[in-house]
Design a protein around this motif. Structure first.
Motif, PDB file in Angstrom:
ATOM      1  N   ASP A   1     -15.961  42.113  25.221  1.00 48.40           N
ATOM      2  CA  ASP A   1     -14.994  41.166  25.758  1.00 48.40           C
ATOM      3  C   ASP A   1     -15.719  40.268  26.753  1.00 48.40           C
ATOM      4  OD1 ASP A   1     -12.899  39.776  26.776  1.00 48.40           O
ATOM      5  OD2 ASP A   1     -11.737  41.503  27.440  1.00 48.40           O
TER       6      ASP A   1
ATOM      7  N   TRP B   1      -7.149  41.790  32.879  1.00 50.85           N
ATOM      8  CA  TRP B   1      -6.194  41.969  31.779  1.00 50.85           C
ATOM      9  C   TRP B   1      -6.038  43.449  31.438  1.00 50.85           C
ATOM     10  CZ3 TRP B   1      -2.797  38.575  30.564  1.00 50.85           C
ATOM     11  CH2 TRP B   1      -3.068  37.212  30.557  1.00 50.85           C
ATOM     12  N   ARG B   2      -7.153  44.147  31.351  1.00 53.36           N
ATOM     13  CA  ARG B   2      -7.065  45.566  30.986  1.00 53.36           C
ATOM     14  C   ARG B   2      -6.414  46.392  32.080  1.00 53.36           C
ATOM     15  NH1 ARG B   2     -12.017  43.891  28.872  1.00 53.36           N
ATOM     16  NH2 ARG B   2     -13.205  44.671  30.666  1.00 53.36           N
TER      17      ARG B   2
ATOM     18  N   GLN C   1      -2.658  46.149  32.069  1.00 52.84           N
ATOM     19  CA  GLN C   1      -1.940  46.913  31.044  1.00 52.84           C
ATOM     20  C   GLN C   1      -1.719  48.367  31.477  1.00 52.84           C
ATOM     21  OE1 GLN C   1      -0.702  44.620  29.180  1.00 52.84           O
ATOM     22  NE2 GLN C   1      -2.237  43.375  30.277  1.00 52.84           N
TER      23      GLN C   1
ATOM     24  N   TYR D   1      -2.756  41.904  25.070  1.00 55.73           N
ATOM     25  CA  TYR D   1      -3.511  41.523  26.258  1.00 55.73           C
ATOM     26  C   TYR D   1      -4.785  42.350  26.394  1.00 55.73           C
ATOM     27  CZ  TYR D   1       0.563  38.840  27.809  1.00 55.73           C
ATOM     28  OH  TYR D   1       1.585  37.933  27.913  1.00 55.73           O
ATOM     29  N   PHE D   2      -4.703  43.622  26.029  1.00 56.07           N
ATOM     30  CA  PHE D   2      -5.868  44.483  26.156  1.00 56.07           C
ATOM     31  C   PHE D   2      -6.979  44.053  25.197  1.00 56.07           C
ATOM     32  CE2 PHE D   2      -8.519  48.206  25.840  1.00 56.07           C
ATOM     33  CZ  PHE D   2      -8.472  48.754  27.113  1.00 56.07           C
TER      34      PHE D   2
ATOM     35  N   GLY E   1       1.059  44.900  25.454  1.00 56.96           N
ATOM     36  CA  GLY E   1      -0.028  45.677  26.033  1.00 56.96           C
ATOM     37  C   GLY E   1      -1.259  45.666  25.151  1.00 56.96           C
TER      38      GLY E   1
ATOM     39  N   ARG F   1      -3.823  36.497  24.923  1.00 60.05           N
ATOM     40  CA  ARG F   1      -4.182  35.806  26.167  1.00 60.05           C
ATOM     41  C   ARG F   1      -4.137  34.291  25.984  1.00 60.05           C
ATOM     42  NH1 ARG F   1      -9.530  39.431  27.648  1.00 60.05           N
ATOM     43  NH2 ARG F   1      -8.591  41.478  27.228  1.00 60.05           N
TER      44      ARG F   1
ATOM     45  N   SER G   1       0.823  38.388  34.208  1.00 63.18           N
ATOM     46  CA  SER G   1       0.199  37.748  33.050  1.00 63.18           C
ATOM     47  C   SER G   1      -0.024  36.263  33.286  1.00 63.18           C
ATOM     48  CB  SER G   1       1.062  37.965  31.801  1.00 63.18           C
ATOM     49  OG  SER G   1       1.170  39.343  31.490  1.00 63.18           O
TER      50      SER G   1
END
Length: 413
Positions: free
Chosen positions: A26, A34-35, A38, A83-84, A80, A89, A135
């Motif tokens: 990533d 982001w992670r 979540q 986004y993960f 979740g 995104r 977010s």
């Protein structure tokens, strides 16, 4: 907000010795945010589930509430994961999340009566609704994070039917807005840091490539040009002109390589700085001028000086060598000596040419030719140093540059 996914997933298909492919990386600078968000989403979902179980008997439309909670569960799961992993995104998905969250909050007016809505937090809990604010803040920064906090907080206020200004007892909207601002600032700072690191990596890669090309040119082209110049002068006759041209091109190519190295150092200082102290090695910067007509003597150890001082000294040396090449005679040789005296550095540029007739420099200035005055003396004085010329007809020319390593404020340009 960008319409493109902010995550840049680089599939690295390099295989290990066992034949297993490496995991995708990533490359999003805010990927960790982001992670981490979540994990908060999961915890807030569990809280919302506990809240739903606890208050369901108090609601007017219990079946509808559970059906809506099913929608909430599906959205939590899909968002979740999105986004993960990264595909969610983007501004469309984040906007949809704000709409879903506000819609579920507004459903409180249907599944519960006004009295229950006033005395309790908005269904399905303000904590879970904060996910939408987070977010937005990660994707678009603090300003949009604050706006999203006002929208979500305003929806809660609308459901209750009255704005409670007693923030000491009800700080819901303050907490939501502060969350959007804090997370947005963290995301913006992460992106700035990533940009600086990326710029530093590009500069380092460019400098490494310049060094590689310089070595290749030095070991190949420059050696051939030097050989042609030397052999051409030995043969004499018409070949001497070819030797002169080869020597001139060799010097030009050496200076071009040196200029490229200096440009890289300046880029380092303007962006993230040269690793260590932001200094350059003056001895290494002047050794590049060595060829069959220029000898360079310098300490074996580096002679570090501030980059600006090093650039000005080097430029003055270039002009002194040009004067030797054009005015000292066809067979003149130049000698560069670098001395490290601790607080000062001294660079001497001497040639064994025809020298300069007394009064010639003053005459050149009166004629508007300011090469020596500006390109040599002016450069050295601009960094707080002194330039002393020693010459006589038939006795060659010697420049001695004495420059302090550190400038005082009063002596800077």
């Amino acid at each position: 907000m960008s319409s493109e996914p902010s995550a840049r997933w680089v599939a690295q298909m390099r295989h290990t010795e066992a034949g297993r492919p490496a995991r995708a990386v990533d490359a999003d600078p805010v990927g960790p945010l982001w992670r981490g968000a979540q994990i908060f989403r999961l915890l807030s979902y569990l809280y919302a589930l506990g809240f739903q179980i606890a208050i369901n008997d108090d609601l007017e439309h219990r079946a509808v509430a559970w059906a809506l909670f099913g929608l909430l569960t599906a959205w939590t799961l899909v968002s979740g994961i999105g986004y993960f992993i990264g595909f969610a995104r983007n501004r469309y998905w984040v906007t949809a999340e704000v709409v879903v969250v506000c819609g579920l909050m507004l459903s409180t007016s249907y599944v519960a009566d006004a009295g229950w809505a006033w005395h309790n937090q908005t269904w399905p809990t303000t904590l879970w609704a904060t996910n939408a604010v987070i977010s937005v803040a990660i994707l678009a920064g603090p300003t949009y994070g604050i706006l999203a906090g006002l929208v979500v907080g305003g929806t809660s206020t609308f459901v209750k039917g009255e704005l409670n200004l007693n923030f000491g007892r009800n700080a819901t909207i303050i907490v939501i807005v502060a969350t959007g601002m804090a997370v947005g600032l963290a995301a913006a700072n992460a992106r700035r840091t990533h940009e600086k690191l990326s710029a530093a990596a590009r500069i380092a890669a460019a400098a490494e490539e310049r060094e590689r090309l310089s070595r290749e040119v030095h070991d190949g082209v420059l050696q051939v040009l030097a050989l042609i110049a030397r052999r051409g002068r030995e043969i004499g006759g018409p070949t001497a002109e070819l030797a002169s041209l080869a020597a001139e091109q060799e010097r030009a190519l050496r200076r071009l390589i040196s200029d490229a190295g200096d440009a890289g150092a300046e880029e380092d200082l303007d962006g993230v700085g040269v690793p260590g102290t932001g200094e350059l090695d003056l001895a290494a910067a002047l050794r590049v001028f060595a060829d069959d007509r220029v000898s360079v003597s310098a300490p074996a150890d580096p002679v570090p000086v501030p980059a600006r001082i090093g650039h000005e000294i080097r430029a003055a040396v270039v002009n002194a060598l040009d004067n030797t090449h054009h005015h000292a005679g066809p067979d003149a040789r130049a000698f560069i000596l670098v001395e490290d005296l601790g607080d000062d550095v001294v660079v001497s540029v001497r040639d064994d040419g025809v020298g300069i007739v007394e009064g010639r420099l003053a005459q050149a200035v009166s004629q508007g030719r300011l090469g020596v005055a500006k390109s040599i003396v002016g450069r050295i004085e601009s960094v707080g140093g002194t330039a002393v010329l020693d010459t006589e007809p038939g006795g060659g020319t010697e420049w001695e540059f004495t420059v302090p390593r550190r400038q005082t404020e009063g002596r800077r340009d």
